[in-house]
Design a protein around this motif. Structure first.
Motif, short mmCIF file in Angstrom:
data_model
loop_
_atom_site.label_atom_id
_atom_site.label_comp_id
_atom_site.label_asym_id
_atom_site.label_seq_id
_atom_site.Cartn_x
_atom_site.Cartn_y
_atom_site.Cartn_z
N ASP A 110 0.20 -1.35 -0.13
CA ASP A 110 0.27 -0.07 0.18
C ASP A 110 0.77 0.93 -0.16
N ASN A 111 0.39 2.09 1.22
CA ASN A 111 1.78 2.95 1.02
C ASN A 111 2.78 2.97 2.11
N PHE A 112 3.22 1.71 2.88
CA PHE A 112 4.20 1.35 3.22
C PHE A 112 5.31 1.17 2.98
N ASP A 113 5.78 1.21 2.77
CA ASP A 113 7.72 0.39 2.19
C ASP A 113 8.97 0.35 3.66
N ALA A 114 9.21 -0.53 3.55
CA ALA A 114 10.88 -1.19 3.96
C ALA A 114 11.21 -1.53 3.67
N SER A 115 13.28 -0.90 4.17
CA SER A 115 13.72 -1.49 2.84
C SER A 115 15.07 -1.71 4.29
N ASN A 116 16.26 -2.24 3.79
CA ASN A 116 17.01 -2.99 4.37
C ASN A 116 18.22 -3.56 3.37
N SER A 117 19.57 -2.75 4.22
CA SER A 117 21.19 -3.37 3.37
C SER A 117 21.80 -3.61 4.28
N VAL A 118 22.48 -4.09 4.00
CA VAL A 118 23.88 -5.17 4.14
C VAL A 118 24.70 -5.31 3.64
N THR A 119 26.12 -4.79 4.05
CA THR A 119 27.73 -4.99 3.01
C THR A 119 28.76 -6.10 4.17
N LEU A 120 28.53 -6.94 2.93
CA LEU A 120 29.74 -7.41 4.47
C LEU A 120 31.24 -7.18 3.55
N SER A 121 32.07 -6.56 3.97
CA SER A 121 32.93 -6.63 2.96
C SER A 121 34.79 -7.25 4.33
N GLN A 122 35.91 -7.04 3.50
CA GLN A 122 36.84 -7.76 3.64
C GLN A 122 38.04 -6.61 2.39
N ASN A 123 38.62 -5.76 3.59
CA ASN A 123 39.61 -5.12 3.34
C ASN A 123 40.82 -5.13 3.47
N ARG A 124 41.87 -6.03 2.95
CA ARG A 124 43.46 -6.21 3.44
C ARG A 124 44.59 -5.20 2.44
N TRP A 125 45.68 -5.64 3.00
CA TRP A 125 46.45 -5.05 1.88
C TRP A 125 47.41 -6.28 1.85
N THR A 126 47.88 -5.57 0.12
CA THR A 126 48.97 -7.12 -0.43
C THR A 126 50.05 -6.51 -0.08
N GLU A 127 50.52 -5.84 -0.36
CA GLU A 127 51.78 -5.15 0.25
C GLU A 127 51.76 -3.69 0.12
N MET A 128 52.44 -3.63 1.63
CA MET A 128 52.29 -1.96 2.78
C MET A 128 54.02 -1.77 2.09
N ASN A 129 54.63 -0.24 1.87
CA ASN A 129 55.87 0.20 1.97
C ASN A 129 55.90 0.23 3.40
N VAL A 130 55.87 -0.80 4.51
CA VAL A 130 56.88 -0.61 5.44
C VAL A 130 57.78 -0.40 5.99
N GLU A 131 59.15 -0.27 5.31
CA GLU A 131 59.56 0.32 5.26
C GLU A 131 60.05 1.85 5.33
#
Length: 141
Positions: A110-131
Motif C-alpha cells: 500500500d503506502n508503506f515500504d521498508a528497506s534493509n541493506s547490509v554490506t559484508l566486506s573484507q579489506n586487506r593490504w596485499t603489499e604495504m610500504n613498511v620500510e
C-alpha cells in the motif's frame, strides 16, 4: 614533515634552532581496478538486490599516524632529554584489495515500504610500504 630541533645553553636559553626534514616522497594518484556484478528482483511486494565487488588498489593513499622520538640536550641536568609525540602523514601506503557483498531488500505494501541493506566486506593490504612508512620492519597481527 618537519622536526624542529632547539639547542639550549647552560641557563636554558635557546642558542640554536634547526629544522630537520623527513620526506616520504611525492604523493601520486592511487589507481583502482574494480570488477563488480549484481543481480536483482523487482516484484510487486518484495524487491531484492545482491552485488559482489573486488577492488584492487595500487598506490593506495592513507592517512597514517607515526610515532616520533626526539633527543635533545638538557643543559640544566647535563643529560639527554627525550620528547615523544605522534605526527600525521598522508602517503602512498601500498597495494590493497577490497572485496565484498552488498545485499538490499525492500518490502512494499500500500503506502508503506521498508528497506534493509547490509554490506559484508573484507579489506586487506596485499603489499604495504613498511620500510618507507615505519623506517623498519613491522609485525601485523
Amino acid at each position: 614533515y618537519t622536526k624542529n630541533i632547539v639547542i639550549y645553553d647552560d641557563l636554558g636559553n635557546p642558542i640554536d634552532n634547526q629544522d630537520e626534514e623527513h620526506f616520504y616522497g611525492e604523493l601520486v594518484p592511487e589507481k583502482i581496478n574494480t570488477i563488480e556484478f549484481g543481480i536483482g528482483y523487482d516484484g510487486i511486494v518484495f524487491d531484492f538486490d545482491a552485488n559482489y565487488y573486488i577492488s584492487d588498489y595500487t598506490d593506495k593513499i592513507e592517512y597514517v599516524n607515526l610515532p616520533v622520538i626526539e633527543e635533545y640536550y638538557d643543559a640544566e641536568n647535563d643529560s639527554i632529554g627525550i620528547n615523544e609525540y605522534d605526527t600525521n602523514l598522508t602517503l602512498n601506503a601500498g597495494q590493497a584489495r577490497h572485496q565484498g557483498l552488498e545485499l538490499t531488500t525492500k518490502f512494499k505494501y500500500d503506502n508503506f515500504d521498508a528497506s534493509n541493506s547490509v554490506t559484508l566486506s573484507q579489506n586487506r593490504w596485499t603489499e604495504m610500504n613498511v620500510e618507507e612508512i615505519f623506517g623498519g620492519s613491522a609485525i601485523f597481527t
